[in-house]
Design a protein around this motif. Structure first.
Motif, PDB file in Angstrom:
ATOM      1  N   ILE A 401      38.733  19.638  37.448  1.00  0.00           N
ATOM      2  CA  ILE A 401      39.845  18.952  38.110  1.00  0.00           C
ATOM      3  C   ILE A 401      40.500  17.957  37.156  1.00  0.00           C
ATOM      4  O   ILE A 401      41.730  17.886  37.024  1.00  0.00           O
ATOM      5  CB  ILE A 401      39.358  18.225  39.385  1.00  0.00           C
ATOM      6  N   MET A 402      39.671  17.181  36.453  1.00  0.00           N
ATOM      7  CA  MET A 402      40.202  16.165  35.547  1.00  0.00           C
ATOM      8  C   MET A 402      40.835  16.791  34.312  1.00  0.00           C
ATOM      9  O   MET A 402      41.828  16.273  33.782  1.00  0.00           O
ATOM     10  CB  MET A 402      39.087  15.184  35.164  1.00  0.00           C
ATOM     11  N   LYS A 403      40.285  17.900  33.851  1.00  0.00           N
ATOM     12  CA  LYS A 403      40.875  18.581  32.702  1.00  0.00           C
ATOM     13  C   LYS A 403      42.241  19.178  33.062  1.00  0.00           C
ATOM     14  O   LYS A 403      43.180  19.150  32.253  1.00  0.00           O
ATOM     15  CB  LYS A 403      39.935  19.676  32.197  1.00  0.00           C
ATOM     16  N   ILE A 404      42.350  19.728  34.269  1.00  0.00           N
ATOM     17  CA  ILE A 404      43.631  20.271  34.719  1.00  0.00           C
ATOM     18  C   ILE A 404      44.668  19.149  34.821  1.00  0.00           C
ATOM     19  O   ILE A 404      45.816  19.301  34.402  1.00  0.00           O
ATOM     20  CB  ILE A 404      43.473  20.992  36.076  1.00  0.00           C
ATOM     21  N   ALA A 405      44.253  18.009  35.378  1.00  0.00           N
ATOM     22  CA  ALA A 405      45.167  16.872  35.516  1.00  0.00           C
ATOM     23  C   ALA A 405      45.664  16.389  34.155  1.00  0.00           C
ATOM     24  O   ALA A 405      46.798  15.906  34.022  1.00  0.00           O
ATOM     25  CB  ALA A 405      44.472  15.729  36.252  1.00  0.00           C
ATOM     26  N   LYS A 406      44.838  16.529  33.143  1.00  0.00           N
ATOM     27  CA  LYS A 406      45.212  16.092  31.797  1.00  0.00           C
ATOM     28  C   LYS A 406      45.828  17.229  30.984  1.00  0.00           C
ATOM     29  O   LYS A 406      46.029  17.096  29.781  1.00  0.00           O
ATOM     30  CB  LYS A 406      43.978  15.536  31.079  1.00  0.00           C
ATOM     31  N   ARG A 407      46.109  18.341  31.657  1.00  0.00           N
ATOM     32  CA  ARG A 407      46.709  19.526  31.027  1.00  0.00           C
ATOM     33  C   ARG A 407      45.852  20.065  29.884  1.00  0.00           C
ATOM     34  O   ARG A 407      46.366  20.546  28.869  1.00  0.00           O
ATOM     35  CB  ARG A 407      48.118  19.209  30.524  1.00  0.00           C
TER      36      ARG A 407
END
Length: 432
Positions: A401-407
């Protein structure tokens, strides 16, 4: 047979190394049955199964991989089995051992394929380190609770225990003795600390040998698990997929980390690679599978093996020595049972072993929030939810989730996305 000359060692050195390892690891024959019996497994069953699993896995490691590494029930996984699997799922221990049995078989299959390496590579390093640290906190919390140093509180859940309680006092004395021995770098400090604390307990009237000292090994329940098809049905019926997956992940990390570290310490890595890796992992799966059949939690390559390597052990002859000493120990179940009844004797080992495992936090990247927070979730949720599986699940869900948010979604291995979905489903629909 063991390439003693080629590895620049001798029979005498290997036997002394085996004795050193045994003294360092001997606490497991007290602590592991104590933890399992606290969850309802008959003590004699768990005691004998612990020894059978250790001997089986260690002998396989000795003869087929020729490494001075001991396979024994893993600290952390025994606590997870007792307090999370049995404690929260409300199932008979025979059903829980089915999950361990199938985990052993899956680990055995993985040890024969390259998927094992791919799975290890797929897991982010920060989560690997966080899992080890979280298990350390979980084990320490169990030791503090069993000893009475940490007590129940009606509104705050936990509070400091009563230091006037003889059990608490004995635990604190045991901790003081053991950490003093460890500070002085005395081999077998955990075991020696238990012996000294046990002597104090005996003379202070807290330890009694009502059942004698020596007795023939026995398995009150016989074979607990033996049919793979029945075990698979048990897992499906009771929704233990997350349990199996958690066991499998921790076994992979524990065994891989211990193997690489100890083999590197012994100077046996060839061009930075582990020879006979398949045989080494196979030995762990043998220990887990056989151990589950008789009634103990999953095994792993023990970090205590490093004590024997430090004493000069470089071959499987070290493991054979340890296996023989464990076989002798099997005839002292009344003595071990009496000691395990006094939790103040065993609690210091749990608390101190936890301090070893928490060291992994130093390897975590705390500077990048998208790396640090999932690791933090893993570490704090294991002791606070009394579940290794919950900690792993929350870490694996939050990481992508956090990796997706940070692209940075391409930085996440596809297997991690699959794990996240499976864990989310498990927490929502299968958690009990």
């Amino acid at each position: 047979m063991f390439k003693l000359q080629q590895r620049n060692t001798s029979v005498r050195t290997e036997i002394l190394a085996g004795l050193t390892t045994f003294l360092t690891l001997a606490y497991i024959v007290v602590v592991n049955p104590m933890i399992l019996s606290d969850a309802g497994v008959p003590f004699d069953q768990a005691f004998t199964a612990t020894i059978i699993a250790t001997i089986a896995g260690t002998l396989f490691m000795a003869f087929f991989a020729n490494y001075p590494i001991i396979i024994a029930p893993a600290m952390g996984l025994n606590a997870y089995f007792a307090y999370s699997v049995l404690g929260t799922h409300n199932i008979p221990y025979s059903i829980a051992f089915s999950a361990v049995f199938i985990t052993g078989i899956l680990f055995l299959i993985l040890s024969l394929t390259s998927f094992r390496a791919k799975l290890i590579d797929a897991i982010p390093n920060n989560l690997k380190h966080a899992i080890s640290a979280g298990i350390g906190l979980f084990i320490t919390f169990i030791g503090l609770r069993l000893s009475g140093i940490v007590a129940d509180h009606p509104s705050n859940l936990v509070a400091l225990g009563n230091f006037k309680d003889p059990k608490v006092s004995l635990t604190l004395i045991g901790i003081a003795i053991t950490i003093t021995l460890m500070t002085l770098n005395i081999q077998g400090a955990l075991f020696i600390g238990m012996v000294i604390t046990g002597a104090i307990a005996f003379f202070s009237g807290q330890l009694h040998f009502n059942k004698g000292v020596v007795a023939a090994p026995r398995l009150p329940e016989g074979l607990v698990v033996f049919n793979p098809l029945t075990s698979i049905n048990d897992i499906i019926e009771f929704g233990l997929y997350g349990v199996v997956f958690s066991f499998l992940l921790v076994m992979l990390f524990d065994t891989t980390g211990a193997l690489l570290g100890i083999v590197r310490q012994a100077g046996l890595l060839k061009e930075g690679k582990l020879e006979r890796a398949g045989s080494a992992f196979f030995a762990d799966s043998i220990g887990t599978t056989i151990g589950a059949m008789f009634g103990t939690s999953p095994t792993a390559a023990s970090v205590e093996s490093s004590a024997g390597v430090g004493a000069g052990g470089k071959t499987g002859l070290t493991g054979i020595t340890v296996a023989v000493l464990f076989l002798i120990t099997a005839f002292f179940s009344p003595l071990i049972g009496a000691v395990s009844d006094v939790t103040a004797i065993t609690a210091p080992s749990l608390i101190i072993v936890g301090s070893f495992m928490i060291r992994s936090v130093s390897e975590i990247n705390w500077h990048d929030f998208d790396e640090a927070f999932p690791a933090f979730l893993v570490i704090v949720s294991m002791p606070l939810t009394s579940s290794i599986a919950n900690g792993i699940a929350l870490g694996f869900i939050s990481y992508p989730i956090m990796k997706i948010a940070k692209r940075k979604f391409r930085d996440v291995h596809p297997l991690v996305y699959i794990f996240a979905i499976l864990f989310l489903y498990q927490l929502i629909y299968l958690a009990k």
